[in-house]
Design a protein around this motif. Structure first.
Motif, PDB file in Angstrom:
ATOM      1  N   THR A 449      25.727  65.620   3.172  1.00  0.00           N
ATOM      2  CA  THR A 449      24.527  65.272   2.396  1.00  0.00           C
ATOM      3  C   THR A 449      23.283  66.013   2.882  1.00  0.00           C
ATOM      4  O   THR A 449      22.249  66.013   2.218  1.00  0.00           O
ATOM      5  CB  THR A 449      24.279  63.760   2.480  1.00  0.00           C
ATOM      6  N   THR A 450      23.380  66.645   4.049  1.00  0.00           N
ATOM      7  CA  THR A 450      22.234  67.374   4.599  1.00  0.00           C
ATOM      8  C   THR A 450      22.108  68.740   3.918  1.00  0.00           C
ATOM      9  O   THR A 450      23.095  69.456   3.762  1.00  0.00           O
ATOM     10  CB  THR A 450      22.401  67.572   6.118  1.00  0.00           C
ATOM     11  N   LYS A 451      20.882  69.097   3.553  1.00  0.00           N
ATOM     12  CA  LYS A 451      20.638  70.372   2.884  1.00  0.00           C
ATOM     13  C   LYS A 451      21.012  71.529   3.811  1.00  0.00           C
ATOM     14  O   LYS A 451      20.660  71.518   4.989  1.00  0.00           O
ATOM     15  CB  LYS A 451      19.164  70.470   2.481  1.00  0.00           C
ATOM     16  N   ASN A 452      21.696  72.516   3.283  1.00  0.00           N
ATOM     17  CA  ASN A 452      22.125  73.721   4.018  1.00  0.00           C
ATOM     18  C   ASN A 452      23.089  73.414   5.181  1.00  0.00           C
ATOM     19  O   ASN A 452      23.237  74.217   6.096  1.00  0.00           O
ATOM     20  CB  ASN A 452      20.923  74.502   4.557  1.00  0.00           C
ATOM     21  N   ALA A 453      23.726  72.248   5.153  1.00  0.00           N
ATOM     22  CA  ALA A 453      24.642  71.870   6.245  1.00  0.00           C
ATOM     23  C   ALA A 453      25.792  72.871   6.384  1.00  0.00           C
ATOM     24  O   ALA A 453      26.155  73.263   7.497  1.00  0.00           O
ATOM     25  CB  ALA A 453      25.200  70.472   6.001  1.00  0.00           C
ATOM     26  N   LEU A 454      26.329  73.322   5.254  1.00  0.00           N
ATOM     27  CA  LEU A 454      27.462  74.237   5.305  1.00  0.00           C
ATOM     28  C   LEU A 454      27.091  75.554   5.967  1.00  0.00           C
ATOM     29  O   LEU A 454      27.861  76.129   6.726  1.00  0.00           O
ATOM     30  CB  LEU A 454      28.006  74.479   3.896  1.00  0.00           C
ATOM     31  N   ARG A 455      25.857  76.040   5.696  1.00  0.00           N
ATOM     32  CA  ARG A 455      25.416  77.309   6.292  1.00  0.00           C
ATOM     33  C   ARG A 455      25.393  77.207   7.816  1.00  0.00           C
ATOM     34  O   ARG A 455      25.841  78.101   8.531  1.00  0.00           O
ATOM     35  CB  ARG A 455      24.033  77.674   5.751  1.00  0.00           C
ATOM     36  N   PHE A 456      24.885  76.090   8.332  1.00  0.00           N
ATOM     37  CA  PHE A 456      24.842  75.887   9.786  1.00  0.00           C
ATOM     38  C   PHE A 456      26.253  75.712  10.377  1.00  0.00           C
ATOM     39  O   PHE A 456      26.563  76.213  11.450  1.00  0.00           O
ATOM     40  CB  PHE A 456      23.977  74.673  10.126  1.00  0.00           C
ATOM     41  N   ILE A 457      27.083  74.977   9.642  1.00  0.00           N
ATOM     42  CA  ILE A 457      28.452  74.743  10.122  1.00  0.00           C
ATOM     43  C   ILE A 457      29.215  76.064  10.234  1.00  0.00           C
ATOM     44  O   ILE A 457      29.964  76.302  11.179  1.00  0.00           O
ATOM     45  CB  ILE A 457      29.198  73.773   9.165  1.00  0.00           C
ATOM     46  N   ARG A 458      29.015  76.940   9.242  1.00  0.00           N
ATOM     47  CA  ARG A 458      29.672  78.248   9.272  1.00  0.00           C
ATOM     48  C   ARG A 458      29.297  79.036  10.532  1.00  0.00           C
ATOM     49  O   ARG A 458      30.142  79.680  11.166  1.00  0.00           O
ATOM     50  CB  ARG A 458      29.313  79.062   8.038  1.00  0.00           C
ATOM     51  N   LYS A 459      28.019  78.977  10.908  1.00  0.00           N
ATOM     52  CA  LYS A 459      27.563  79.710  12.095  1.00  0.00           C
ATOM     53  C   LYS A 459      28.146  79.105  13.371  1.00  0.00           C
ATOM     54  O   LYS A 459      28.561  79.822  14.300  1.00  0.00           O
ATOM     55  CB  LYS A 459      26.042  79.676  12.155  1.00  0.00           C
TER      56      LYS A 459
END
Length: 462
Positions: A449-459
């Motif tokens: 539910t956090t905005k841009n969570a996937l982008r951070f997880i990928r890193k």
């Protein structure tokens, strides 16, 4: 007592031990150390009875009885007493950056009620050493000693039943029917030492309850003698390792591969060492161990027809003794190469190239032990790296089993799991992994539910 009555009694004992284990009484370090000390004192007190029993069952000498059975066990106990508190401490391990704010620990948890089925070849030591593992692991134990060594089994029962309450440690004597019935019960761990054939039966029984198990089996353990070996020392250590306990040792050198350049010289040295150890008339040597039963005796006598008799070959049907025997002109088609010998018969095969030896060994089931005699460390390392086996020695035999700092166990058909020293503690406990999380911070990127969570997880997860 009928089979139904026996099954009911065994089931009641298992349930009694389960109830006792659930009280938590076995789990403290103080309790474990106290039980180890009680066991140590009981063994010392009954040393003469143990020696007499081993003499009656296997004609073991006082030296072999103490060094390979009693003393071995006492050393295992003292090592456990000194270290069990350290082994019990939870182990802190790293946590990744994705788990910031947490602590990761591994706790060593007892399995619970364990079953130990022990063999006849080292009937005291191979009962007591796994028992030490059960105790330091914080478990209870039911022990089934071998019916083929009845005097030793009786002494084991007497010692343990007089020392411990049956809800903690108990001994059940009997034959195959007893083992079969016990295997039908639901244990938390099974520890079995014995043959590959019976090991398969134990594994099948354990699978019905998905019970974890440790199998200490055997196999044809090779000895390789290169042409640069110190032949005098080599011969002495091979003869000692092979004919201790009349060859009835799961890690005894089963056969020798010797370089053709030194075959004759090694053969001469081996014969000299047999005479040095056992005399010219070993059947009359009161210190020489006998074969455990008529069945095993007859099986071994049939191997005496193989190849060319180089030394020994005599036997006595009454005393069940077979002379330390050396055979040459042996091939993998010989009867003695079709199964583990487990007796005082030593086949010798010559070789020219080490690659041929490695390839031939690797065509057969993985052995419990391997021994290589050479002054060439690169050759020794080549064999160690290319041949799978449970454990072994360079320029020695058997000695790897006598250190508590090396794990002892097999691989594939020679067994699964290992023990001795800290490895016994590990064998009788389960790794319980625990993550201790903080509530002071809460990483929002873990939630979708956090905005841009996937982008951070990928890193983070690259």
């Amino acid at each position: 007592m009928t089979e139904t009555d026996t099954a009911l009694k065994n089931n009641q004992l298992v349930n009694k031990q389960k109830a006792y284990f659930q009280t938590g009484a076995t789990k403290s370090a103080e309790f474990r150390i106290a039980q180890l000390k009680k066991l140590y004192n009981a063994i010392v007190k009954n040393e003469e009875k143990i020696i007499n029993a081993l003499k009656a069952d296997l004609n073991k000498s006082d030296f072999e009885a103490y060094s390979t059975e009693i003393g071995f066990t006492l050393k295992e106990i003292t090592e456990a007493i000194k270290n069990v508190k350290k082994w019990m401490k939870p182990k802190r391990v790293k946590t990744p950056i994705t788990h910031i704010g947490t602590k990761s620990k591994i706790f060593r948890e007892p399995y619970g009620v364990t079953l130990i089925i022990s063999p006849w070849n080292y009937p005291f030591q191979l009962t007591m050493t796994p028992l030490v593992g059960a105790i330091i692991g914080g478990n209870t134990a039911i022990i089934k000693p071998s019916e083929l060594t009845p005097s030793t089994s009786s002494v084991i029962r007497s010692i343990l039943n007089d020392t411990f309450e049956e809800e903690y440690i108990s001994v059940i004597e009997g034959g195959v029917d007893t083992s079969t019935n016990l295997l039908q019960q639901k244990f938390d761990l099974i520890f079995f030492t014995g043959s590959v054939q019976v090991g398969k039966i134990v594994m099948e029984a354990a699978s019905k309850h998905l019970t974890p198990l440790i199998l200490e089996l055997g196999g044809k353990s090779p000895t390789i003698v290169n042409d640069d070996a110190n032949l005098k020392v080599t011969a002495k250590r091979i003869i000692w390792g092979k004919f201790t306990n009349a060859g009835q040792t799961c890690i005894a050198p089963d056969y020798i591969y010797v370089h053709e350049n030194v075959k004759d010289e090694l053969m001469k040295a081996l014969k000299e060492e047999v005479i040095h150890f056992y005399g010219n008339k070993p059947l009359e040597n009161s210190q020489y161990t006998k074969i455990v039963s008529e069945k095993h005796f007859n099986r071994l006598v049939s191997f005496l027809k193989d190849g060319k008799l180089e030394h020994g070959g005599g036997f006595d049907q009454v005393s069940h003794k077979i002379e330390p025997t050396i055979l040459s002109d042996i091939t993998w088609e010989s009867n003695c190469m079709s199964e583990e010998i487990f007796g005082p018969i030593l086949p010798i095969i010559s070789y020219r190239r080490i690659n041929e030896v490695i390839e031939e060994i690797n065509k057969h089931p993985k052995p419990l032990a391997l021994y290589v005699f050479t002054e060439n460390s690169s050759l020794a390392n080549q064999i160690i790296e290319r041949v799978p086996f449970g454990g072994g020695c360079v320029n020695d035999t058997l000695y790897h089993m006598a250190t508590p700092y090396l794990p002892f166990g097999g691989v594939g058909e020679s067994g699964t799991g290992n023990y001795h020293g800290e490895y016994s503690f590990n064998a009788f406990t389960h790794d319980k992994s625990v993550l201790i999380q903080t509530t002071k911070i809460d990483l929002k990127i873990r939630y979708h539910t956090t905005k841009n969570a996937l982008r951070f997880i990928r890193k983070l997860l690259k």
